[in-house]
Design a protein around this motif. Sequence first.
Motif, short mmCIF file in Angstrom:
data_model
loop_
_atom_site.label_atom_id
_atom_site.label_comp_id
_atom_site.label_asym_id
_atom_site.label_seq_id
_atom_site.Cartn_x
_atom_site.Cartn_y
_atom_site.Cartn_z
N TRP A 8 20.25 61.08 7.82
CA TRP A 8 19.65 59.86 8.36
C TRP A 8 19.52 58.76 7.31
O TRP A 8 18.61 57.94 7.37
N THR A 9 20.47 58.74 6.34
CA THR A 9 20.45 57.68 5.32
C THR A 9 21.61 56.71 5.47
O THR A 9 21.61 55.67 4.83
N LYS A 10 22.63 57.03 6.28
CA LYS A 10 23.77 56.15 6.48
C LYS A 10 23.51 55.19 7.63
O LYS A 10 22.84 55.53 8.59
N GLY A 11 24.06 54.00 7.52
CA GLY A 11 23.86 53.01 8.58
C GLY A 11 25.10 52.17 8.82
O GLY A 11 25.02 51.16 9.48
N GLY A 12 26.23 52.62 8.32
CA GLY A 12 27.45 51.84 8.46
C GLY A 12 28.44 52.48 9.42
O GLY A 12 28.07 53.22 10.33
N ASP A 13 29.70 52.19 9.17
CA ASP A 13 30.78 52.68 10.03
C ASP A 13 31.17 54.12 9.73
O ASP A 13 31.91 54.72 10.50
N GLU A 14 30.69 54.67 8.63
CA GLU A 14 31.06 56.03 8.27
C GLU A 14 30.05 57.02 8.84
O GLU A 14 28.92 56.66 9.14
N GLY A 15 30.50 58.25 9.00
CA GLY A 15 29.62 59.33 9.45
C GLY A 15 29.47 59.40 10.95
O GLY A 15 30.09 58.65 11.71
N ASN A 37 18.67 66.70 22.85
CA ASN A 37 18.84 66.48 21.42
C ASN A 37 20.23 66.81 20.89
O ASN A 37 20.49 66.60 19.71
N SER A 38 21.14 67.31 21.70
CA SER A 38 22.48 67.62 21.18
C SER A 38 23.54 67.61 22.28
O SER A 38 24.14 68.64 22.57
N ALA A 39 23.75 66.47 22.89
CA ALA A 39 24.73 66.36 23.97
C ALA A 39 26.12 66.04 23.45
O ALA A 39 27.10 66.57 23.95
N HIS A 40 26.22 65.14 22.48
CA HIS A 40 27.53 64.75 21.95
C HIS A 40 27.35 63.92 20.68
O HIS A 40 26.28 63.37 20.44
N PRO A 41 28.40 63.81 19.85
CA PRO A 41 28.29 63.01 18.63
C PRO A 41 28.44 61.51 18.92
O PRO A 41 28.94 61.11 19.97
N THR A 42 27.99 60.72 17.97
CA THR A 42 28.15 59.26 18.07
C THR A 42 29.61 58.89 17.91
O THR A 42 30.42 59.67 17.41
N GLY A 56 23.45 54.59 24.65
CA GLY A 56 21.99 54.47 24.67
C GLY A 56 21.54 53.27 23.86
O GLY A 56 22.32 52.36 23.60
N ASP A 57 20.29 53.30 23.46
CA ASP A 57 19.74 52.21 22.66
C ASP A 57 19.86 52.48 21.18
O ASP A 57 19.57 51.62 20.37
N GLY A 58 20.25 53.66 20.80
CA GLY A 58 20.38 53.98 19.39
C GLY A 58 19.03 54.15 18.71
O GLY A 58 18.88 53.85 17.54
N LEU A 59 18.04 54.64 19.45
CA LEU A 59 16.71 54.84 18.90
C LEU A 59 16.62 56.22 18.27
O LEU A 59 17.22 57.17 18.75
N LEU A 60 15.87 56.32 17.20
CA LEU A 60 15.70 57.58 16.49
C LEU A 60 14.24 58.01 16.59
O LEU A 60 13.34 57.24 16.29
N TYR A 61 14.02 59.22 17.05
CA TYR A 61 12.69 59.77 17.17
C TYR A 61 12.52 60.89 16.17
O TYR A 61 13.38 61.77 16.07
N CYS A 62 11.45 60.85 15.42
CA CYS A 62 11.18 61.89 14.43
C CYS A 62 10.01 62.74 14.90
O CYS A 62 9.00 62.21 15.38
#
Length: 66
Positions: A8-15, A37-42, A56-62
């Motif tokens: 959860w440290t990347k925010g660009g086009d990679e990964g 929590n695990s339907a498919h990858p981005t 989706g909205d791209g929201l992250l829940y911790c």
Amino acid sequence: LDMTCGNWTKGGDEGMAMTGHHDRAGPTGDAWATSWNSAHPTRGGCSQKALQSTGGDGLLYCFAEK
């Protein structure tokens, strides 16, 4: 294979990250696709735009446990 956008440290086009659906309404009715929590990858990386293009909205829940 990293499925957490670099811990959860990347925010660009990679990964990529494994994502789910809060309403369990995945892309198909199969059990693997309706997980919250695990339907498919981005698609297209780890940016907000990439997360949103996945459906989706791209929201992250911790969640933490004490």
